[in-house]
Write a protein that holds these residues in place. Structure first.
Motif, PDB file in Angstrom:
ATOM      1  N   ALA A 180      -2.279  -3.419  -5.184  1.00 29.71           N
ATOM      2  CA  ALA A 180      -3.600  -3.825  -5.219  1.00 29.71           C
ATOM      3  C   ALA A 180      -3.568  -5.270  -5.614  1.00 29.71           C
ATOM      4  O   ALA A 180      -4.437  -6.268  -5.404  1.00 29.71           O
ATOM      5  N   TRP A 181      -2.378  -5.453  -6.557  1.00 31.43           N
ATOM      6  CA  TRP A 181      -2.418  -6.793  -7.107  1.00 31.43           C
ATOM      7  C   TRP A 181      -1.907  -7.802  -5.998  1.00 31.43           C
ATOM      8  O   TRP A 181      -2.454  -8.915  -5.822  1.00 31.43           O
ATOM      9  N   LEU A 182      -1.035  -7.392  -4.985  1.00 31.21           N
ATOM     10  CA  LEU A 182      -0.657  -8.284  -4.139  1.00 31.21           C
ATOM     11  C   LEU A 182      -1.790  -8.502  -2.819  1.00 31.21           C
ATOM     12  O   LEU A 182      -1.898  -9.627  -2.530  1.00 31.21           O
ATOM     13  N   VAL A 183      -2.749  -7.231  -2.785  1.00 27.55           N
ATOM     14  CA  VAL A 183      -3.562  -7.438  -1.943  1.00 27.55           C
ATOM     15  C   VAL A 183      -4.876  -8.547  -2.647  1.00 27.55           C
ATOM     16  O   VAL A 183      -5.356  -9.214  -1.913  1.00 27.55           O
ATOM     17  N   HIS A 184      -5.003  -8.321  -3.790  1.00 26.42           N
ATOM     18  CA  HIS A 184      -5.801  -9.232  -4.453  1.00 26.42           C
ATOM     19  C   HIS A 184      -5.401 -10.863  -4.538  1.00 26.42           C
ATOM     20  O   HIS A 184      -6.308 -11.792  -4.106  1.00 26.42           O
ATOM     21  N   CYS A 185      -4.178 -11.137  -4.544  1.00 31.84           N
ATOM     22  CA  CYS A 185      -3.596 -12.450  -4.429  1.00 31.84           C
ATOM     23  C   CYS A 185      -3.726 -13.041  -2.891  1.00 31.84           C
ATOM     24  O   CYS A 185      -4.156 -14.153  -2.785  1.00 31.84           O
ATOM     25  N   ALA A 186      -3.377 -12.144  -1.948  1.00 33.07           N
ATOM     26  CA  ALA A 186      -3.555 -12.395  -0.479  1.00 33.07           C
ATOM     27  C   ALA A 186      -5.267 -12.743  -0.283  1.00 33.07           C
ATOM     28  O   ALA A 186      -5.549 -13.829   0.356  1.00 33.07           O
ATOM     29  N   ASP A 187      -6.089 -12.111  -0.795  1.00 38.38           N
ATOM     30  CA  ASP A 187      -7.480 -12.173  -0.769  1.00 38.38           C
ATOM     31  C   ASP A 187      -7.895 -13.596  -1.487  1.00 38.38           C
ATOM     32  O   ASP A 187      -8.534 -14.306  -0.823  1.00 38.38           O
ATOM     33  N   ALA A 188      -7.293 -13.622  -2.421  1.00 44.08           N
ATOM     34  CA  ALA A 188      -7.532 -14.938  -3.355  1.00 44.08           C
ATOM     35  C   ALA A 188      -7.426 -16.194  -2.437  1.00 44.08           C
ATOM     36  O   ALA A 188      -7.886 -17.139  -2.537  1.00 44.08           O
ATOM     37  N   VAL A 189      -6.229 -16.071  -1.758  1.00 44.50           N
ATOM     38  CA  VAL A 189      -5.540 -17.273  -1.024  1.00 44.50           C
ATOM     39  C   VAL A 189      -6.477 -17.634   0.111  1.00 44.50           C
ATOM     40  O   VAL A 189      -6.947 -18.694   0.541  1.00 44.50           O
ATOM     41  N   VAL A 190      -6.787 -16.387   1.023  1.00 41.95           N
ATOM     42  CA  VAL A 190      -8.184 -16.700   2.013  1.00 41.95           C
ATOM     43  C   VAL A 190      -9.259 -17.202   1.334  1.00 41.95           C
ATOM     44  O   VAL A 190      -9.944 -18.244   1.980  1.00 41.95           O
ATOM     45  N   LYS A 191      -9.943 -16.916   0.030  1.00 44.66           N
ATOM     46  CA  LYS A 191     -10.664 -17.449  -0.327  1.00 44.66           C
ATOM     47  C   LYS A 191     -10.695 -18.848  -0.702  1.00 44.66           C
ATOM     48  O   LYS A 191     -11.243 -19.800  -0.743  1.00 44.66           O
TER      49      LYS A 191
ATOM     50  N   ARG B 203      -7.854  -6.595 -15.138  1.00 43.59           N
ATOM     51  CA  ARG B 203      -7.660  -5.063 -14.889  1.00 43.59           C
ATOM     52  C   ARG B 203      -6.514  -4.842 -13.923  1.00 43.59           C
ATOM     53  O   ARG B 203      -5.763  -4.183 -14.249  1.00 43.59           O
ATOM     54  N   ARG B 204      -6.650  -5.791 -12.678  1.00 42.05           N
ATOM     55  CA  ARG B 204      -5.453  -5.549 -11.802  1.00 42.05           C
ATOM     56  C   ARG B 204      -3.981  -5.818 -12.525  1.00 42.05           C
ATOM     57  O   ARG B 204      -3.253  -5.242 -12.245  1.00 42.05           O
ATOM     58  N   LEU B 205      -4.015  -7.028 -13.227  1.00 44.02           N
ATOM     59  CA  LEU B 205      -2.917  -7.250 -14.036  1.00 44.02           C
ATOM     60  C   LEU B 205      -2.605  -6.028 -15.200  1.00 44.02           C
ATOM     61  O   LEU B 205      -1.262  -5.796 -15.108  1.00 44.02           O
ATOM     62  N   LEU B 206      -3.218  -5.829 -15.707  1.00 47.81           N
ATOM     63  CA  LEU B 206      -3.011  -4.454 -16.626  1.00 47.81           C
ATOM     64  C   LEU B 206      -2.539  -3.268 -15.774  1.00 47.81           C
ATOM     65  O   LEU B 206      -1.401  -2.867 -16.322  1.00 47.81           O
ATOM     66  N   ALA B 207      -3.093  -3.125 -14.717  1.00 49.89           N
ATOM     67  CA  ALA B 207      -2.632  -1.983 -13.662  1.00 49.89           C
ATOM     68  C   ALA B 207      -1.121  -2.415 -13.402  1.00 49.89           C
ATOM     69  O   ALA B 207      -0.169  -1.261 -13.241  1.00 49.89           O
ATOM     70  N   TYR B 208      -1.036  -3.592 -12.962  1.00 49.24           N
ATOM     71  CA  TYR B 208       0.470  -4.082 -12.489  1.00 49.24           C
ATOM     72  C   TYR B 208       1.561  -3.504 -13.423  1.00 49.24           C
ATOM     73  O   TYR B 208       2.766  -3.234 -13.055  1.00 49.24           O
TER      74      TYR B 208
ATOM     75  N   GLN C 265       3.361   1.202 -10.984  1.00 48.99           N
ATOM     76  CA  GLN C 265       3.063   2.113  -9.766  1.00 48.99           C
ATOM     77  C   GLN C 265       2.736   1.325  -8.609  1.00 48.99           C
ATOM     78  O   GLN C 265       2.298   0.271  -8.789  1.00 48.99           O
ATOM     79  N   ALA C 266       3.279   1.942  -7.643  1.00 53.04           N
ATOM     80  CA  ALA C 266       3.283   1.400  -6.272  1.00 53.04           C
ATOM     81  C   ALA C 266       1.677   0.847  -5.865  1.00 53.04           C
ATOM     82  O   ALA C 266       1.699  -0.302  -5.360  1.00 53.04           O
ATOM     83  N   ASP C 267       1.064   1.701  -6.172  1.00 55.80           N
ATOM     84  CA  ASP C 267      -0.517   1.430  -5.688  1.00 55.80           C
ATOM     85  C   ASP C 267      -0.919   0.486  -6.563  1.00 55.80           C
ATOM     86  O   ASP C 267      -1.774  -0.564  -5.981  1.00 55.80           O
ATOM     87  N   ALA C 268      -0.665   0.121  -7.760  1.00 56.65           N
ATOM     88  CA  ALA C 268      -1.159  -0.825  -8.519  1.00 56.65           C
ATOM     89  C   ALA C 268      -0.414  -2.203  -8.185  1.00 56.65           C
ATOM     90  O   ALA C 268      -1.155  -3.517  -8.216  1.00 56.65           O
ATOM     91  N   VAL C 269       0.945  -2.324  -8.057  1.00 57.08           N
ATOM     92  CA  VAL C 269       1.419  -3.371  -7.297  1.00 57.08           C
ATOM     93  C   VAL C 269       0.896  -3.992  -6.048  1.00 57.08           C
ATOM     94  O   VAL C 269       0.675  -5.063  -5.695  1.00 57.08           O
TER      95      VAL C 269
END
Length: 286
Positions: free
Chosen positions: A252-263, A237-242, A246-250
């Protein structure tokens, strides 16, 4: 301002999107902290090998091939065979492409087109006709995987432009933020779908090579693919939004990836702990 410095500046500016700067800093901190683990002082090769197995296993699982990590580990070291079916072939391809990613991570920025070709050869060699491996789609060829409907995939000049953008990202100067580069490479390959097949495996392996080669995770033990898998439908869903741009979708994707690195750093710590104790353990996922 040169073209390289302009690109680096524009990529750095993406960290100013809402929520991105804090998430990226958390990812950097997590990666810095894991570097001090005792396992990485004398047994870093063993830790990296186990982390790579887990990355490959999770990447294959994102494509629908879900095998226990123990089986994937044994297959990677030649101690057992995966089933000779579509899932087994895909998992073997994931093992190959992550092995190749380790070979190209230092040359990715200098020779990005060649590196992508090598990653695709590893991901799709033997699964596609030889003349479709290691090169982008040609006119009339539709992608068999990736994010979006086949008929909406860019082609011709549009695909060439998207590929040029991916090459520019991969060759961005060292001052460009590694996490932003990796996240955009990941999303661009999966949404542009430049290959007939293997786009998902290539996207995640290329992004993995970026965070290692650009020094965010120099030890190669962050298993951020595990968090992409744990995200379930939200990953797609995040990739489809990307794709909307739109700035908020981009953001959201960057935040998801950053959180993924933390996890993923947390998963890497599990790996390092197991190596320190002289054993490796399976992941909880199935």
């Amino acid at each position: 301002m040169t073209a390289d410095s302009a690109l680096a500046a524009s990529l750095s500016a993406l960290e100013n999107l809402p929520g991105v700067a804090a998430a990226v800093q958390s990812a950097r901190t997590a990666c810095t902290e894991i570097r001090w683990h005792n396992a990485l002082r004398r047994r870093s090769a063993e830790a990296r090998a186990e982390a790579t197995v887990r990355s490959a296993r999770n990447s294959a699982a994102l494509e629908g091939a879900r095998y226990p990590v123990d089986l994937v580990r044994d297959a990677a070291r030649g101690a057992s065979e995966l089933p000779d079916d579509a899932s087994g072939q895909l998992t073997r391809a994931a093992i190959r492409v992550y092995s190749e990613a380790a070979q190209v991570e230092k040359s990715l920025a200098a020779a990005p087109a060649q590196a992508l070709a090598r990653l695709h050869l590893a991901a799709a060699g033997g699964l596609l006709p030889a003349d479709q491996v290691g090169r982008p789609r040609q006119d009339g060829e539709l992608p068999g995987d990736g994010i979006g409907e086949p008929g909406t995939a860019p082609a011709g000049a549009a695909l060439a432009a998207r590929l040029a953008g991916i090459i520019d990202l991969l060759s961005a100067p060292p001052s460009a933020p590694a996490l932003v580069v990796a996240s955009l490479v990941h999303a661009e390959i999966l949404t542009a779908r430049p290959f007939v097949a293997g786009n998902g495996l290539v996207a995640r392996a290329a992004a993995h090579a970026v965070i290692v080669g650009r020094g965010l995770d120099p030890m190669g033990v962050v298993v951020w693919e595990a968090a992409h898998l744990d995200a379930g439908p939200d990953y797609h869903r995040r990739l489809l939004a990307y794709t909307t741009g739109q700035a908020d979708a981009v953001a959201a994707w960057l935040v998801h990836c950053a959180d993924a690195v933390v996890k993923g750093a947390g998963e890497g710590r599990v790996v390092c702990d197991a190596v320190t104790m002289g054993r490796v353990v399976g992941t909880s996922g199935a």
